[in-house]
Structure formats: C-alpha cells, structure tokens
Design an enzyme around this catalytic site. Structure first.
Site, PDB file in Angstrom:
ATOM      1  N   GLY A  61       0.849  -1.181   0.000  1.00  0.00           N
ATOM      2  CA  GLY A  61       0.000   0.000   0.000  1.00  0.00           C
ATOM      3  C   GLY A  61       0.885   1.231   0.000  1.00  0.00           C
ATOM      4  N   SER A  62       0.306   2.354   0.300  1.00  0.00           N
ATOM      5  CA  SER A  62       1.053   3.604   0.225  1.00  0.00           C
ATOM      6  C   SER A  62       2.221   3.645   1.200  1.00  0.00           C
ATOM      7  CB  SER A  62       0.109   4.778   0.502  1.00  0.00           C
ATOM      8  OG  SER A  62      -0.547   4.597   1.759  1.00  0.00           O
ATOM      9  N   GLU A 114       4.198   1.429   2.136  1.00  0.00           N
ATOM     10  CA  GLU A 114       5.301   0.533   1.809  1.00  0.00           C
ATOM     11  C   GLU A 114       6.116   1.004   0.606  1.00  0.00           C
ATOM     12  OE1 GLU A 114       2.747  -0.802   4.372  1.00  0.00           O
ATOM     13  OE2 GLU A 114       2.020  -0.822   2.300  1.00  0.00           O
ATOM     14  N   GLU A 134      -3.436 -10.479   0.506  1.00  0.00           N
ATOM     15  CA  GLU A 134      -2.328 -10.704   1.428  1.00  0.00           C
ATOM     16  C   GLU A 134      -2.205 -12.141   1.915  1.00  0.00           C
ATOM     17  OE1 GLU A 134      -3.208  -6.317   1.527  1.00  0.00           O
ATOM     18  OE2 GLU A 134      -4.398  -8.170   1.504  1.00  0.00           O
ATOM     19  N   HIS A 136       0.726  -4.421   4.076  1.00  0.00           N
ATOM     20  CA  HIS A 136       0.268  -3.061   4.293  1.00  0.00           C
ATOM     21  C   HIS A 136      -0.360  -2.905   5.673  1.00  0.00           C
ATOM     22  CE1 HIS A 136      -1.127   0.902   3.601  1.00  0.00           C
ATOM     23  NE2 HIS A 136      -2.373   0.614   3.345  1.00  0.00           N
ATOM     24  N   HIS A 195      -7.821 -33.926  17.459  1.00  0.00           N
ATOM     25  CA  HIS A 195      -8.775 -33.083  16.725  1.00  0.00           C
ATOM     26  C   HIS A 195     -10.177 -33.195  17.306  1.00  0.00           C
ATOM     27  CE1 HIS A 195     -10.407 -30.667  13.645  1.00  0.00           C
ATOM     28  NE2 HIS A 195     -10.762 -31.607  12.803  1.00  0.00           N
ATOM     29  N   GLY A 239      -4.448 -26.713   9.664  1.00  0.00           N
ATOM     30  CA  GLY A 239      -5.828 -27.056   9.342  1.00  0.00           C
ATOM     31  C   GLY A 239      -6.589 -25.898   8.729  1.00  0.00           C
TER      32      GLY A 239
END
Length: 518
Positions: free
Chosen positions: A25-26, A28, A47, A70, A277, A395
């Site tokens: 984004g701006s 970065e 992302e 970002h 699980h 998972g």
C-alpha cells in the site's frame, strides 16, 4: 551517509532474502525506490496469497523468505496463513508499513495501532523499531530469530518515513544457535530401544525439516521397527511404500492408543505424537509402552501428555542413535494392507488420486489441501521420495494453492502438483494469477464435490444429517482458471480424467484440471 533503505537492502542481500513477496500500500512504497536489479518482487492479489506463496517458497528453499504487507489491513488479511506458517515452523520475515512517525499521535488514516502486538501470538518475535536507524538491526534480528529452531515467522513494522533517513553502516553478526540434543538422554533412549521387543517409530514433519529421511529409514531397518506418520503431519518423513511403513495415526486419543497397542517402545521424531482433533478419554499411550520424543520444538515437548522428551535437532539425534552398536534380533512387523485398485466405474476422489499416482512422476512435488480426501490420498497416492509432500499443519484453508506457487518458484526444475478441494481452492483462487505471471508449470488438480465435504463428515460425528450453507454446485473452475489466464480441462469419467491429467502433467505452463467426483 547511506539511507536506511540502502543499508536494509544490503542486510537482506547478505542473508539471502532477495525475493520479496508482497501486496503493498502507500506506506510501503518508499521501500521500493531504486529497487535493486538483483532483487525479485512477487506480487500477490491478496495478502493471504502473499503469505502462502512465501511459505511454500521458504519451505522449498529451506531459507527465510521476506514478506511485505500493508499496515493493519494487510496484516489482518494475512493472519490466517501467518497462523499456518507458524504451525508449519516456516521461517518468514514479515514487514508491514506504518504511517510517518510525526503524525502517529493523531491516529492517521491507514496507520497501525500497537502494530507489533497485532500479529501475536503467531510470530516468534515482533517489533516496531524505536528509531529509523534501528530498522536494519531489527530486520537482521528478525531473520536470525526466524531461522533459529524451532523456526517460524517474525514481524517488523516500519514507518513510511524511515526508509529515506540517513543511517550508519550495519555489520551483521554471526550467530550459531546450539541445538544438539542431550547426549546422556540419547544414550538412555538408545538403551531403551535396544532392549525393546516390539519397537515403533512415529515420524513428524521435523524429520523432513531436519533432512533426516535416509537416516530414519536406516534406523528403522536396523531395529525392524514399524513406522507410523504422526497425526496431521505436514511433510513426508518416510517412504510410504516401504515394508516397515505402518500407516497414519488419527488425531484422536483412543485411536492413537489403539494403533500403538502392539508396541512396547515408541520413538516419536520431529513432531507431536499426541495431536488431537476431537475430544477423547482414557490413556494417552498404551499402558505398557515406553515413549520417547525427539524434536526441536520445546513447546511440543512441554505439552506432550506422556513420555520422555529430548529437545534438539533430529539429524543429530538419529546420527547418534545409529552410532550405537548392536541390535537385538526381531521379527519384522506385519506390512500395511493396501486397498484393492478401483476400476473407475464411479468417479470418486479415491479414483482421481489413484490415477494421479499412476500418471505422475513419483519425484514430483505434491502440495495438498483437500481435507476430506486426505484418507483417500493416504490409500491411493503414496509419497515415496523425500521432500515431495507439503500440506498445512494448522488445518486452516487457503494455504495450499499459493504455497504450490511459491514451491514452484523455489524448485523450478521439479514438477509441482497442487491437489485441492473445491472449497479450499476458493479461499486462495487469486494465486492462479501469480502462477501465470511467472510462467510456473504447476498442475492445479481441483477435486470438485460441490460442497465442504469435511463439514459433512463432522456433521455426522455430531449427529447432524443436514448442514446449512455448505454447498456450491454453481462454481465452474475451468472458467475461473481461464479468467486468470490458465488453460483448463474438465474430467467427468475415467477416460476424460486420464486425458486431462496426462495433458496437465506434461505441460510447461500452469494448467488446471477440474475433476468432478461423486
């Protein structure tokens, strides 16, 4: 004087992080001013895709990958696959932009409040440097911590105005983390193994991460030990066509005890053995069974409900155990039974995986995210060579498709096959775009059953016959693939399946096969 950007890029270059996975984004953009020609930028269209690609790349190369996101919004999008990277023990250095320091007191638009806390607890270390001049040191520390066993992601938040500040040169330090297992404990383990009558090994992903496949095979053969795969293991750690291979442990308390009941000694290597699980009761290991656990993750050792744990590198431990002389004569355990081949009269996921096994090069790399087909894969798609199987240890969905893209970047000379459920694929479908942009010959195999099949399995476990919101028959993956620039084919029966798989596996371009199953 050089700038923070120039010094930071040199740090990245020296540690080998010259491939940057990102969706900027701006805040970065200043990082990429005068971007060096020897660096590569890999764009992801969301992302979570970025994190998944970086995860696959880092696992494929064995080195930490650099991720650029970002501020809060981008980091938030990536958290699901950041969690997976943490569970995979994948080394990543994740950076995110921050608004300029001078306006942070005014809570500016697109800033990150408490930026270093946001990605916790799924990073090993996190910071926002106190000064711009501290950014290179923070990046180096993030790399060191990411690469230190147990490996995992780290995070650095970097204000937008830091990159252009002047900065003193930074000298990298050499750090050699000690991780040799305790020699006295290993000697005790070796003695217990030697005196056992019916030993078994349980191998986890750490065996693959530490590159000790061949040594585990040698140790199992020396002791005629049955070898099981740990529950939900994300890597291949033993050849599944070996006579000593016993099968896969189920992530349930009673099932683990039942499977290990024939043995008087169990050595768990490279991962948790008692991973559950579903809720259960009773013993955690068979009553008369001595259990030892060896792996580099001290957290696994701490919460293991039974056994004696040794924290250390699996390679060092197995080499030490192999150095012990002599072994008692034992009868080889019974070989695993294999199901009868399917004739293809029914187009099932098991048949798709059986045909994939028959047609693929066994050295090709399988990246899998088809949870409801995992049992069929275990039966029909044996993994027989080291470093040829990867899946999510968390998972969570949305990892497999972009991880296959990153893996293809890391190992361009090897064929990568992504085996995906239709529901799983839709979590990260934008990853197809990166495969096309970089010309990666990944075979995306979509097993399409028109619903979240895993939830229907669990629905039956809870006595539910009908579930709401879990069906999606309208999806057309061939059209979706074509919209991203891939060619695709649909398979509806045995003949069209073989033709589609053969075409995809032979292609030098990214392709997709939609296999419609009953």
């Amino acid at each position: 004087m050089p700038t923070v950007r120039e010094i930071s890029l040199e740090v990245m270059r020296e540690v080998g992080m010259t491939t940057v996975f990102g969706n900027p984004g701006s805040t970065e953009l200043p990082m990429f001013r005068d971007f060096p020609a020897d660096f590569r930028y890999v764009m992801g269209l969301q992302e979570s895709i970025v994190l998944g690609m970086a995860d696959g790349y880092a696992q494929g190369t064995g080195r930490a990958a650099l991720v650029n996101l970002h501020s809060s919004a981008g980091v938030g999008h990536a958290l699901g696959n950041l969690f997976t990277a943490y569970k995979n023990q994948t080394p990543l250095v994740v950076t995110a932009g921050q608004q300029a320091r001078s306006i942070l007191p005014y809570e500016p638009f697109l800033f990150a409040e408490r930026a270093s806390e946001f990605p916790r607890p799924f990073v090993k270390w996190s910071c926002e440097p106190a000064r711009a001049e501290d950014v290179p040191a923070a990046l180096h520390r993030a790399w060191l911590v990411a690469m230190e066993p147990p490996r995992g992601p780290t995070f650095v938040s970097i204000p937008i105005d830091d990159w252009d500040r002047e900065c003193e040169p930074f000298v990298l330090r050499k750090v050699h983390p000690a991780r040799a297992p305790d020699s006295i404990a290993l000697a005790e383990c070796a003695n217990a193994l030697a005196r056992s009558d019916r030993p078994a090994f349980v191998v986890g992903a750490g065996v693959a991460r530490d590159g000790v496949w061949d040594e585990v095979v040698a140790l199992a053969e020396r002791h005629n030990a049955a070898v099981w795969v740990a529950p939900m293991s994300a890597r291949c750690s033993f050849p599944e066509n070996h006579p000593l291979f016993a099968g896969f442990l189920t992530a349930a308390r009673e099932a683990i005890v039942s499977a290990l009941a024939p043995y008087d000694f169990v050595l768990a290597l490279g991962g948790p053995m008692n991973l559950y699980h579903v809720e259960g009761g009773g013993l955690h290991v068979p009553e008369s069974c001595e259990v030892w656990l060896i792996g580099d993750n001290h957290v696994h050792a701490a919460w293991a409900p039974a056994g004696t744990a040794i924290v250390g590198n699996c390679r060092d431990a197995i080499v030490s155990l192999l150095a012990e002389g002599g072994v008692a004569q034992r009868t080889a355990p019974m070989s695993r039974l294999h199901p009868e081949p399917l004739d293809g009269a029914v187009m099932s996921d098991a048949f798709v995986l059986q045909r994939l096994a028959a047609l693929r090069d066994p050295h090709s790399i399988i990246v899998e995210e088809a949870p409801s087909s995992r049992g069929a894969m275990h039966d029909r798609l044996p993994i027989v060579h080291k470093d040829t199987f990867y899946t999510t240890a968390s998972g969570g969905l949305g990892h497999g498709l972009p991880a296959a893209v990153g893996m293809a970047m890391a190992r361009p000379e090897e064929k990568v096959v992504a085996v995906l459920g239709d529901g799983s694929a839709m979590y990260a479908i934008q990853g197809l775009h990166a495969a096309v942009q970089h010309g990666l010959p990944v075979s995306f195999i979509i097993i399409k059953n028109n619903r979240y099949e895993a939830l229907h399995h669990f629905g039956h476990h809870f006595g539910m016959q009908e579930l709401v919101g879990t069906k999606f028959p309208e999806l057309d993956f061939c059209k979706i693939a074509e919209g991203h620039g891939l060619t695709a084919r649909r398979a509806v029966d045995a003949a069209s399946l073989d033709a589609a798989l053969s075409w995809s596996l032979a292609s030098k371009d990214p392709t997709l096969v939609e296999a419609i199953v009953a």
